[in-house]
Design an enzyme around this catalytic site. Structure first.
Site, PDB file in Angstrom:
ATOM      1  N   SER A 152      10.743 171.257   4.110  1.00  0.00           N
ATOM      2  CA  SER A 152      10.150 172.586   4.262  1.00  0.00           C
ATOM      3  C   SER A 152      10.752 173.699   3.418  1.00  0.00           C
ATOM      4  O   SER A 152      10.098 174.708   3.182  1.00  0.00           O
ATOM      5  CB  SER A 152      10.206 172.998   5.743  1.00  0.00           C
ATOM      6  OG  SER A 152      11.529 172.878   6.238  1.00  0.00           O
ATOM      7  N   LYS A 169       6.869 178.841   4.079  1.00  0.00           N
ATOM      8  CA  LYS A 169       6.473 180.096   4.726  1.00  0.00           C
ATOM      9  C   LYS A 169       5.548 180.951   3.858  1.00  0.00           C
ATOM     10  O   LYS A 169       4.807 181.800   4.367  1.00  0.00           O
ATOM     11  CB  LYS A 169       7.717 180.906   5.079  1.00  0.00           C
ATOM     12  CG  LYS A 169       8.534 180.347   6.237  1.00  0.00           C
ATOM     13  CD  LYS A 169       7.904 180.650   7.569  1.00  0.00           C
ATOM     14  CE  LYS A 169       8.827 180.372   8.730  1.00  0.00           C
ATOM     15  NZ  LYS A 169       8.216 180.723  10.026  1.00  0.00           N
TER      16      LYS A 169
END
Length: 328
Positions: free
Chosen positions: A307, A54
């Site tokens: 991720s 992110k």
């Protein structure tokens, strides 16, 4: 209608991120390659300074703000990783940050946000509830809203993962990407398809509360009820007024799988025990899909987008218990 995110946008994002976000390694997993008779690579976004992918989107967006906007501060609603990334980027650029979260966000992720100097506000039982507070801050205090996914600059920032992936492995056959709001898969898919249109982009969601997949099936953005999951980062809606990622995902995603909680748990524990990595549930869903759906990847070059590392000991214990005592 013009493309919401182009390959050119992703290259511009990489220029903004130079010296800020890490270029993360792509490593061959010997254990998974042997098991599946394939070349299975791991793209380790767990090694970003914020612990998750992110950071790329947040930095790309915040770096585009004017000095006046930075002075008024930034806000967002998040399931954890995006909030942590916004907090990290805001601190780096000297801006105040208020991160709005739902009660479903694990305590360790709330603490990580506060440790970066941002204010964490826990509001309601869903990301939509948290967004109400974030939008109030925009309307009443003039703060800049940093969307978790539905913003071309956010998706372009995440797309830099795809550029790195294709540079390191231009003969890639298939990428498995966690799918929530679509910024990650949409950005990566645009980059991968822009370099090699024949590569397959596979999305993976948890079994229940998969907003993007339910929306694609309906042909329009729809609301879903959020449920607790080991893959908590994949929770949340896509917004009934989705402007960017719904169309982007529909264009670049080739196929999709849903995975059960036991499958996510087994994948998390594989990373911990075999790869010696702390990996959160949302980061393990690619492996979960291959295992649970017996996907044939023999002879292929496959990348799993790992991720984020937002997992604590208690969550790993829950994952172990889910495998050992699945009826509980």
């Amino acid at each position: 209608m013009s493309d919401p995110v182009t390959l050119h946008d992703i290259y511009l994002a990489r220029q903004r991120l130079a010296g800020q976000a890490a270029r993360t390694p792509l490593i061959l997993s010997q254990s998974l390659s042997l098991r599946f008779e394939a070349e299975v690579y791991l793209k380790l976004e767990t090694l970003q300074p914020s612990g998750a992918f992110k950071l790329r989107g947040a930095l790309n967006k915040i770096a585009s703000l004017s000095s006046e906007q930075l002075e008024r501060g930034v806000t967002t609603a998040s399931t954890g990783n995006h909030g942590r990334a916004v907090a990290w980027a805001a601190k780096r650029l000297g801006a105040r940050a208020v991160i709005c979260l739902s009660e479903l966000v694990p305590a360790n992720k709330v603490a990580a946000i506060e440790a970066l100097g941002a204010e964490a506000r826990v509001i309601g039982r869903s990301q939509d509830d948290a967004f109400v507070e974030a939008r109030r801050l925009v309307a009443e205090e003039g703060m800049a809203l940093i969307e978790p996914f539905d913003d071309p600059l956010i998706a372009a920032g995440q797309g830099t993962i795809g550029l790195e992936l294709m540079e390191d492995l231009p003969s890639l056959d298939r990428a498995f990407v966690g799918l929530s709001g679509g910024g990650l898969l949409g950005g990566i898919g645009r980059a991968v398809k822009g370099v090699n249109p024949r590569a397959t982009v596979t999305g993976v969601s948890m079994q229940r509360g998969a907003a993007m997949i339910d929306s694609l099936a309906a042909g329009r953005p729809v609301e879903v009820e959020e449920e607790a999951s080991l893959a908590d980062s994949l929770g949340g809606g896509i917004g009934l007024d989705n402007r960017c990622t719904f169309a982007l995902v529909r264009e670049v995603m080739d196929d999709h799988y849903r995975v059960s909680e036991p499958a996510i748990a087994r994948a998390m524990l594989h990373f911990f025990e075999q790869e010696k990595m702390l990996v959160e549930g949302a980061a393990a869903v690619g492996l979960a899909a291959i295992e649970e759906h017996d996907i044939d990847i023999r002879g292929q070059k496959v990348a799993l987008i790992v991720s984020g590392n937002g997992v604590d000991a208690e969550t790993l214990m829950r994952a172990r218990a889910l495998i050992d005592y699945p009826e509980r």
